[in-house]
Write a protein that holds these residues in place. Structure first.
Motif, PDB file in Angstrom:
ATOM      1  N   GLU A 174       0.856  -1.185   0.000  1.00 41.37           N
ATOM      2  CA  GLU A 174       0.000   0.000   0.000  1.00 41.37           C
ATOM      3  C   GLU A 174       0.893   1.237   0.000  1.00 41.37           C
ATOM      4  N   VAL A 215       1.473   4.763   1.330  1.00 43.25           N
ATOM      5  CA  VAL A 215       1.031   5.609   2.433  1.00 43.25           C
ATOM      6  C   VAL A 215       1.607   6.999   2.212  1.00 43.25           C
ATOM      7  N   GLU A 223       2.368  10.452   3.744  1.00 39.95           N
ATOM      8  CA  GLU A 223       2.538  11.146   5.021  1.00 39.95           C
ATOM      9  C   GLU A 223       2.509  12.643   4.737  1.00 39.95           C
ATOM     10  N   CYS A 259      -4.111   3.046  -1.355  1.00 37.71           N
ATOM     11  CA  CYS A 259      -3.433   4.206  -0.780  1.00 37.71           C
ATOM     12  C   CYS A 259      -4.046   4.559   0.563  1.00 37.71           C
ATOM     13  N   ALA A 260      -3.236   5.176   1.407  1.00 37.00           N
ATOM     14  CA  ALA A 260      -3.695   5.659   2.705  1.00 37.00           C
ATOM     15  C   ALA A 260      -3.072   7.028   2.946  1.00 37.00           C
ATOM     16  N   GLU A 319      -1.775   9.634   6.093  1.00 38.31           N
ATOM     17  CA  GLU A 319      -1.450   9.844   7.498  1.00 38.31           C
ATOM     18  C   GLU A 319      -1.007  11.283   7.685  1.00 38.31           C
TER      19      GLU A 319
END
Length: 91
Positions: free
Chosen positions: A29, A31, A33, A70-71, A73
């Motif tokens: 994935e 991520v 930031e 995708c994520a 944070e």
């Protein structure tokens, strides 16, 4: 996807020059930031996280259309680089 995030987030904040987005691969994935000026953090999060959750939803939908995961944070620059220990924040 990073260009999408930059466009959306820089359009929302008061200090767009302070926006930093770093992509990291984690367990298949991507991520992202995101770090913003401390004065913009509340604006980006929104009430009860509604704004950042809406951005996460759009990011996930766009990524799914491309066959990606995708994520997002948020990185608070006031926290230590490695985060706080498992037992919690210092008082």
């Amino acid at each position: 996807m990073q260009a999408f995030l930059e466009t959306v987030i820089k359009g929302m904040v008061e200090y767009p020059e302070a926006v930093q987005i770093h992509a990291r691969e984690r367990r298949g994935e991507t991520v992202y930031e995101v770090q913003v000026h401390p004065g913009d953090m509340g604006r980006l999060v929104g009430r009860r996280g509604s704004t950042v959750n809406a951005i996460r939803t759009l990011l996930s939908a766009g990524a799914a259309r491309k066959g990606m995961r995708c994520a997002l944070e948020l990185v608070d620059e006031r926290e230590p680089a490695g985060g706080y220990p498992a037992w919690g924040r210092p008082e």
